[in-house]
Enzyme design. Structure first.
Site, short mmCIF file in Angstrom:
data_model
loop_
_atom_site.label_atom_id
_atom_site.label_comp_id
_atom_site.label_asym_id
_atom_site.label_seq_id
_atom_site.Cartn_x
_atom_site.Cartn_y
_atom_site.Cartn_z
N PRO A 23 0.84 -1.21 0.00
CA PRO A 23 0.00 0.00 0.00
C PRO A 23 0.87 1.25 0.00
O PRO A 23 1.79 1.35 0.80
CB PRO A 23 -0.79 -0.12 1.31
CG PRO A 23 0.04 -1.03 2.18
CD PRO A 23 0.74 -1.97 1.25
N GLY A 58 -3.67 3.77 1.81
CA GLY A 58 -4.56 3.92 2.96
C GLY A 58 -5.73 4.83 2.61
O GLY A 58 -5.54 5.95 2.14
N GLN A 101 -6.90 -0.87 1.38
CA GLN A 101 -6.39 -0.67 2.74
C GLN A 101 -7.25 0.39 3.42
O GLN A 101 -7.32 1.54 2.96
CB GLN A 101 -4.93 -0.24 2.75
CG GLN A 101 -4.40 -0.20 4.20
CD GLN A 101 -2.98 0.28 4.33
OE1 GLN A 101 -2.66 1.40 3.93
NE2 GLN A 101 -2.11 -0.55 4.91
N HIS A 176 -5.54 -1.13 8.29
CA HIS A 176 -4.21 -0.58 8.60
C HIS A 176 -4.04 -0.52 10.12
O HIS A 176 -4.60 0.34 10.79
CB HIS A 176 -4.08 0.82 8.00
CG HIS A 176 -2.65 1.26 7.83
ND1 HIS A 176 -1.60 0.63 8.45
CD2 HIS A 176 -2.10 2.25 7.07
CE1 HIS A 176 -0.46 1.24 8.09
NE2 HIS A 176 -0.75 2.21 7.25
N TYR A 181 -0.53 4.78 12.59
CA TYR A 181 -1.89 5.26 12.42
C TYR A 181 -2.76 4.77 13.59
O TYR A 181 -2.26 4.11 14.49
CB TYR A 181 -2.42 4.86 11.04
CG TYR A 181 -1.63 5.57 9.95
CD1 TYR A 181 -1.86 6.91 9.65
CD2 TYR A 181 -0.57 4.92 9.30
CE1 TYR A 181 -1.09 7.58 8.71
CE2 TYR A 181 0.21 5.59 8.35
CZ TYR A 181 -0.06 6.92 8.07
OH TYR A 181 0.71 7.60 7.16
N ARG A 229 -2.66 -5.15 8.74
CA ARG A 229 -1.23 -4.88 8.64
C ARG A 229 -0.72 -4.45 10.01
O ARG A 229 -1.32 -3.58 10.65
CB ARG A 229 -0.99 -3.77 7.61
CG ARG A 229 0.46 -3.59 7.27
CD ARG A 229 0.66 -2.57 6.15
NE ARG A 229 1.65 -3.04 5.21
CZ ARG A 229 2.60 -2.29 4.67
NH1 ARG A 229 2.67 -0.99 4.95
NH2 ARG A 229 3.47 -2.78 3.83
N GLY A 299 9.05 -5.53 3.49
CA GLY A 299 10.25 -4.83 3.98
C GLY A 299 11.48 -5.27 3.24
O GLY A 299 12.02 -6.35 3.48
N GLY A 300 11.91 -4.44 2.29
CA GLY A 300 13.18 -4.69 1.61
C GLY A 300 13.16 -5.87 0.64
O GLY A 300 14.22 -6.43 0.34
C1 LIG Z 1 5.41 6.83 -0.95
C2 LIG Z 1 5.04 5.78 0.07
C3 LIG Z 1 3.75 5.74 0.56
C4 LIG Z 1 3.37 4.77 1.51
N1 LIG Z 1 2.07 4.71 1.94
C5 LIG Z 1 1.65 3.69 2.75
C6 LIG Z 1 0.27 3.49 3.05
O1 LIG Z 1 -0.63 4.20 2.58
N2 LIG Z 1 -0.05 2.45 3.86
C7 LIG Z 1 0.89 1.60 4.37
O2 LIG Z 1 0.55 0.67 5.12
N3 LIG Z 1 2.21 1.76 4.08
C8 LIG Z 1 2.61 2.76 3.26
N4 LIG Z 1 3.93 2.86 2.88
C9 LIG Z 1 4.91 1.83 3.33
C10 LIG Z 1 5.06 0.74 2.28
O3 LIG Z 1 3.84 0.02 2.11
C11 LIG Z 1 6.15 -0.28 2.67
O4 LIG Z 1 5.81 -0.84 3.91
C12 LIG Z 1 7.53 0.36 2.80
O5 LIG Z 1 7.86 1.09 1.63
C13 LIG Z 1 8.60 -0.74 3.03
O6 LIG Z 1 8.56 -1.70 1.98
P1 LIG Z 1 9.70 -1.69 0.84
O7 LIG Z 1 11.01 -1.95 1.53
O8 LIG Z 1 9.32 -2.78 -0.13
O9 LIG Z 1 9.67 -0.33 0.21
C14 LIG Z 1 4.33 3.83 1.96
C15 LIG Z 1 5.64 3.90 1.46
C16 LIG Z 1 6.00 4.84 0.53
C17 LIG Z 1 7.42 4.83 -0.03
#
Ligand SMILES: Cc1cc2nc3c(=O)[nH]c(=O)nc-3n(C[C@H](O)[C@H](O)[C@H](O)COP(=O)(O)O)c2cc1C
Length: 366
Positions: A23, A58, A101, A176, A181, A229, A299-300
């Site tokens: 998300p 979200g 979400q 969420h 949040y 989540r 995560g990553g």
């Molecule tokens: C621009 C941006 C917006 C995000 N918005 C949300 C969101 O609306 N809801 C949520 O649960 N996480 C949000 N996240 C977190 C991501 O879902 C994810 O958990 C985070 O980027 C780590 O994963 P990754 O290592 O694959 O990037 C956001 C991340 C980014 C970069």
């Protein structure tokens, strides 16, 4: 050997592969929260790019204090439902499943068209400063403490929004409960200093998340996918740890399962991060050990480690954030053995809007 390109089932629903779009908030809806054509194109790009599941950004759940950002989408009015229907249809036409979400901002509140006053677990503002990616606010406002009626409004908002999402054609609901949040604020000993049934013990702090899951389950029926989540850290305090450690986290996961969640989505900066007050477990490994739940991990995750993570968590969906932003066709690229780009954060500046991303893509010719 597990293969990330193989189908996977969450109960009755089959995904074409193990990859989910994480998300990600883009603050690109109409001012009244209606999802628009720009958002439809945006989500369709990821569906065409091969993601088995799209999780939306979200989305706010009531017209009181749930909205956190200007131009955040909602799912509370007929026009919201209509806007989402188009997005759902386009994701389906491209072969993806799509979950919404549902999010209540609570104290993590930057802009809200219905009120200027945030409501939270207690009168405690988030650490750090508001997120420049999502708005121009320079300081957090201090929330008012939610009373029992406010809590009832929250729960009813989630339930009604879940029913609206089902009517819009979504394949499932992600609540969420992470990243600072509202539901995460109640779980957190930083945000929550209540002395009623919603504060103090872990069981009390988890009560709101449990009641929301139960109400959402009731609103959508038994066979419809509903999950939550969960994280320890928040966007402005990624190092926060539950004082009850891994055992406390396991209890939260079991409590939401018993309330009717059929999947849990763990999120941390790294799937493998060992960040409990003691021990060597990750959020994902604790959740994986709880029986009777499907799992999504985040995560990553990237081109170098997806296969190992898929093998470590058999049957789990892998949610991809930044690598997906950089490569909306991440899954197709993996299939074709093509190069995967790194995220250039310039793409999200000065604000994380889809318009800014498209301007960046045009400039870069990508
Ligand atoms: C621009 C941006 C917006 C995000 N918005 C949300 C969101 O609306 N809801 C949520 O649960 N996480 C949000 N996240 C977190 C991501 O879902 C994810 O958990 C985070 O980027 C780590 O994963 P990754 O290592 O694959 O990037 C956001 C991340 C980014 C970069």
């Amino acid at each position: 050997m597990s293969d990330t390109m193989q189908t996977v089932n969450f109960r009755s629903i089959q995904f074409p592969n193990r990859f989910a779009l994480a998300p990600m908030t883009r603050t690109s809806a109409e001012a009244d929260g209606t999802p628009n054509a720009l958002m439809a194109e945006h989500y369709e790009r990821y569906a065409r790019g091969g993601f088995g599941l799209i999780i939306t950004e979200g989305t706010y759940t009531d017209d009181k204090a749930s909205q956190g950002y200007a131009n955040q989408p909602g799912i509370i009015s007929d026009s919201h439902i209509e806007g989402w229907k188009t997005i759902v249809d386009r994701a389906h036409a491209a072969g993806s499943k799509i979950f919404i979400q549902l999010m209540h901002a609570g104290a993590q509140f930057q802009a809200n068209r219905y009120t200027d006053q945030p409501l939270g677990a207690s009168e405690i503002a988030p650490k750090g400063t508001p997120l420049g990616l999502y708005g121009d606010q320079q300081t957090w406002r201090t929330p008012s403490t939610m009373n029992e009626n406010d809590i009832k409004v929250v729960i009813e908002g989630f339930a009604r929004s879940a029913a609206n999402a089902k009517a819009a054609g979504f394949d499932g609901i992600e609540i969420h409960g992470a990243n600072g949040y509202l539901l995460n604020q109640f779980l957190s000993t930083y945000f929550n200093n209540r002395d009623d049934n919603y504060g103090g013990t872990l069981e009390n702090r988890a009560r709101l998340a449990v009641e929301v899951v139960r109400a959402v389950r009731h609103a959508v029926g038994d066979s419809y996918p509903v999950g939550i989540r969960l994280s320890q850290g928040t966007v402005t305090d990624p190092e926060y740890q539950l004082p009850e450690g891994a055992e406390g986290f396991r209890q939260i996961v079991e409590a939401v399962r018993d309330a009717g969640a059929d999947f849990v989505h763990t999120t941390d900066s790294d799937v493998h991060r060992q960040n409990f007050v003691s021990g060597d477990q990750s959020l994902a490994s604790v959740a994986a050990d709880v029986e009777g739940l499907d799992l999504m991990v985040n995560g990553g995750i990237e081109e170098t480690n997806h296969q190992d993570i898929a093998n470590q968590f058999p049957g789990a969906l892998l949610a991809v954030g930044k690598k997906a932003l950089a490569n909306p066709d991440f899954v197709q690229r993996l299939k074709d053995g093509k190069e995967i780009a790194e995220l250039d954060f310039q793409m999200l500046l000065p604000k994380a809007t889809i318009t800014n991303e498209l301007a960046w893509r045009e400039q870069k010719g990508s």
